[in-house]
Structures are given as C-alpha cells and as structure tokens.
Scaffold this active site. Structure first.
Site: not given
Length: 270
Positions: A11, A131, A145, A149
């Site tokens: 999106s 990643s 966060y 990753k």
C-alpha cells in the site's frame, strides 16, 4: 511462462514501488496489505490488490488460497510488510514488543510456510525477505525493531540451507535510509513511548539526527530495482544492500570492534 509474485505491504513505500516495477516488467503481481483503499491505483498497472493482515492467520491463509485458486502458483514471495516500533527497551510494553514481532517476523514466516509446499512441488521459487541495515546494526531506541530484523536475517540463513535442495532461493534485502511512511511512524512511536521518560535527552538527539538524515534518503524505487535484480539473477546473492548509507555502514560494522562502532554511532546523536 509469466511468473506470479506476491508483494506484501504493497500500500506504500518499498512494497508499492516493487509491485509497480514488477508489473511493468511483465510479472503477474498480487499486491497485499491491510489498507486496500490505498492500493486501488495499482489496478491501473494490472496489479491485483488483495486484503492481508499478516497478524491474522485466517487472513494470511485466505490470501494465499485466493492466489493459488486464480493463478495456480506463487513463484516469488516478497515479504515486505513491516513497521518500526521505537522506544527504549525499558519503556516499550510487552504487548507492543510482541506485536512488532508478530508483524515483522511471524507474519512473514507464516506466509512463507504456506507458499513453500507448492514451490517444492514446482522445484522452483524465490523467497525475498526484507530485512534492513538494522538487521545487522542495532541503534539505541529501536531494540525491538532491530530484534525483528536480526531474526529475519537468522531465519533466512537457516531457510536458505533447508530449501536450496528443492530449487528455491532465499534472498535478503537490506535497505538503508529510504523515503517512506516508515520513518514518520517510527519517530511518532518513539516520541509517544520514550519522549517524556528518563531517555528523553537521547530521544531528542535521535530525532534531531533522524531529521537531518531524512533529506538525503532516496526514493523507494532504488530498493524495488534491487529486488528485481535479485529475483532475475541466475544465481542470486544471499544479500543485497542499498539505500542511504547501507553499504558503508555494513562495511564499518564488519571491520570495527563493538566499542569502536558504538562510539561512531553515538557520535551522530548529539
């Protein structure tokens, strides 16, 4: 044969740019996201928008089943859906921490589980996992966060060794700074969570540093081109890095000691 691609997080940002680029180059593209209203313009490119909430197993299953029913296969999966939940580790609630991992890690891996059987059957497939430079380098105030990753990096390494025997490639993309909604969402999260706590001074320095860098970052097409390059390579590399400061930062991290790298990182937050 036209290859069918599923791009999640289509999106906005990297996901949208990737879906458009691949559609323009002859792929049969499904763009998936929660915000289907933001994907209506993709129809003009021949992209098929599909509703997907990666934290909802019914939604994930329905998405894959719809594509299998319509296209018969998914040749390439681009696991791009994700966001950055920022705040000091002390301040982030366990609920928010779990949601960060639900979106960035478990959602991507559940989708992967669902597409792999048919890829194995076809003896062909490409799993592209988004990643980040933040999958190798952890900065303050982004612990959860970065954890998500770092997890994607590890899972990709393990999966690559598991599925190579079936003619399937697992590719990691490591974007550096790129123009997208991601940055605004991360900073908003940071200010809300830690802007008035014991970490306020560090938050202010981080925000200042982030805004200074924001003007230098390239458009998401840079990463979309990298994804296209990776899936079209006869023998793809395991990792592709691009975007603002991606390669220099990863190089420095590989040659410097932890403490030396810490000093360089923190020198940018004054």
């Amino acid at each position: 044969m036209v290859q069918t691609v599923l791009v999640t997080g289509a999106s906005a940002g990297i996901g949208k740019a990737t879906a458009i680029l691949l559609a323009q180059n002859g792929y049969n593209v499904y763009g998936a996201a929660r915000r289907t209203e933001k994907m209506q313009d993709l129809i003009n490119y021949g992209i098929k928008p599909i509703a997907l909430d990666v934290t909802n197993d019914e939604s994930v299953t329905a998405c894959v089943e719809q594509i299998f029913k319509e296209a018969g296969r998914i040749d390439i999966l681009v696991n791009n859906a994700g966001f950055g939940s920022y705040g000091a580790i002390e301040d982030v609630t366990m609920q928010d921490a779990k949601y960060q991992l639900e979106v960035n890690v478990f959602g991507a891996m559940r989708l992967t589980q669902l597409v792999l059987p048919k890829m194995r059957e076809n003896k062909y497939g490409k799993i592209v996992n988004l990643s980040s430079v933040g999958g190798k380098i952890a900065s303050p105030l982004g612990g959860w966060y970065h954890a998500s990753k770092f997890a994607i990096e590890a899972l990709s390494d393990a999966m690559r060794l598991e599925v190579k025997q079936f003619g399937i490639n697992v590719i990691v993309i490591q974007p550096g700074g790129t123009k997208s909604e991601w940055g605004d969402i991360a900073v908003e999260s940071l200010m809300r969570v830690s802007g008035k706590t014991a970490y306020a001074r560090l938050v202010t320095a981080f925000e200042k540093s982030f805004k200074k860098l924001a003007g230098n970052v390239p458009e998401p097409i840079v990463i979309a081109e990298l994804i296209k390059k990776s899936i079209e390579a006869k023998n793809p590399k395991t990792r592709y890095a691009g975007g603002y400061m991606a390669k220099p930062m990863l190089f420095l991290r590989s040659i410097l000691s932890d403490k030396m790298f810490d000093r360089i990182l923190m020198s940018q937050m004054k």
